[in-house]
Design a protein around this motif. Structure first.
Motif, mmCIF file in Angstrom:
data_model
loop_
_atom_site.group_PDB
_atom_site.id
_atom_site.type_symbol
_atom_site.label_atom_id
_atom_site.label_comp_id
_atom_site.label_asym_id
_atom_site.label_seq_id
_atom_site.Cartn_x
_atom_site.Cartn_y
_atom_site.Cartn_z
ATOM 1 N N MET A 33 -18.321 -30.892 21.545
ATOM 2 C CA MET A 33 -17.470 -30.031 20.732
ATOM 3 C C MET A 33 -17.545 -30.550 19.300
ATOM 4 O O MET A 33 -17.760 -31.759 19.086
ATOM 5 C CB MET A 33 -16.025 -30.077 21.224
ATOM 6 N N TRP A 52 -16.578 -34.272 24.939
ATOM 7 C CA TRP A 52 -15.280 -33.910 25.496
ATOM 8 C C TRP A 52 -14.847 -34.856 26.611
ATOM 9 O O TRP A 52 -13.670 -35.128 26.772
ATOM 10 C CB TRP A 52 -15.343 -32.478 26.031
ATOM 11 N N THR A 57 -17.829 -40.098 19.403
ATOM 12 C CA THR A 57 -17.821 -39.274 18.197
ATOM 13 C C THR A 57 -18.968 -39.617 17.260
ATOM 14 O O THR A 57 -19.528 -40.721 17.301
ATOM 15 C CB THR A 57 -16.500 -39.446 17.425
ATOM 16 N N SER A 70 -10.913 -35.540 17.184
ATOM 17 C CA SER A 70 -10.287 -35.984 18.425
ATOM 18 C C SER A 70 -10.071 -34.780 19.317
ATOM 19 O O SER A 70 -10.274 -33.637 18.903
ATOM 20 C CB SER A 70 -8.957 -36.679 18.130
ATOM 21 N N ARG A 71 -9.670 -35.069 20.563
ATOM 22 C CA ARG A 71 -9.367 -33.958 21.461
ATOM 23 C C ARG A 71 -8.216 -34.334 22.372
ATOM 24 O O ARG A 71 -7.997 -35.508 22.679
ATOM 25 C CB ARG A 71 -10.604 -33.506 22.255
ATOM 26 N N SER A 73 -7.361 -33.272 26.003
ATOM 27 C CA SER A 73 -7.902 -32.529 27.143
ATOM 28 C C SER A 73 -6.825 -31.724 27.858
ATOM 29 O O SER A 73 -7.101 -30.630 28.360
ATOM 30 C CB SER A 73 -8.550 -33.510 28.123
ATOM 31 N N MET A 78 -9.090 -29.356 20.295
ATOM 32 C CA MET A 78 -9.808 -30.314 19.478
ATOM 33 C C MET A 78 -9.207 -30.315 18.086
ATOM 34 O O MET A 78 -8.736 -29.272 17.616
ATOM 35 C CB MET A 78 -11.292 -29.924 19.406
ATOM 36 N N CYS A 95 -15.270 -24.276 14.375
ATOM 37 C CA CYS A 95 -15.414 -25.138 15.540
ATOM 38 C C CYS A 95 -16.504 -24.568 16.446
ATOM 39 O O CYS A 95 -16.793 -23.374 16.426
ATOM 40 C CB CYS A 95 -14.094 -25.305 16.289
#
Length: 124
Positions: A33, A52, A57, A70-71, A73, A78, A95
């Motif tokens: 992502m 993900w 990163t 960042s994400r 979940s 995101m 995105c």
């Protein structure tokens, strides 16, 4: 896959913004992502990507140390935290998602799923 970006706006040089991208349509295990941007009159460029599943990163050199991807979940969301913004960061931010991972997302953009853009304007 559906991606919905938000959080853009107008900010002064040195300020901060946080972009969000809500993802839906499937589970994203193993996906890459990320964020891209396109400034007026310029080509789209890679900004940052995240795995993900693992959280690994990678960043473009122009944003390294200022932006954080960042994400969450649990929320299928995101984020892109943008600090120390500069006028040259002004762009429409998009995105993106790629089922084969973050490296493919960054290199083979024609294979990406895309969200709509959100405009970030940094005034001097």
């Amino acid at each position: 896959v559906q991606l919905q970006a938000s959080g853009g706006g107008l900010v002064q040089t040195g300020g901060s913004l946080r972009l969000s991208c809500v993802a839906s349509g499937r589970t994203f295990s193993g996906y890459g992502m990320g964020w891209f941007r396109r400034a007026l009159g310029k080509e789209r460029e890679f900004v940052a990507t995240i795995n993900w599943s693992t959280g690994w990163t990678s960043y473009a050199g122009s944003v390294q140390g200022r932006f954080t991807i960042s994400r969450d979940s649990a929320k299928n969301t995101m984020y892109l935290q943008m600090n120390s913004l500069k006028p040259e960061d002004t762009a429409v931010y998009y995105c993106a998602a790629n089922p084969t991972g973050p490296s493919t997302l960054a290199r083979y953009t024609s294979l990406n799923f895309w969200g709509q853009g959100t405009l970030v304007t940094v005034s001097s």
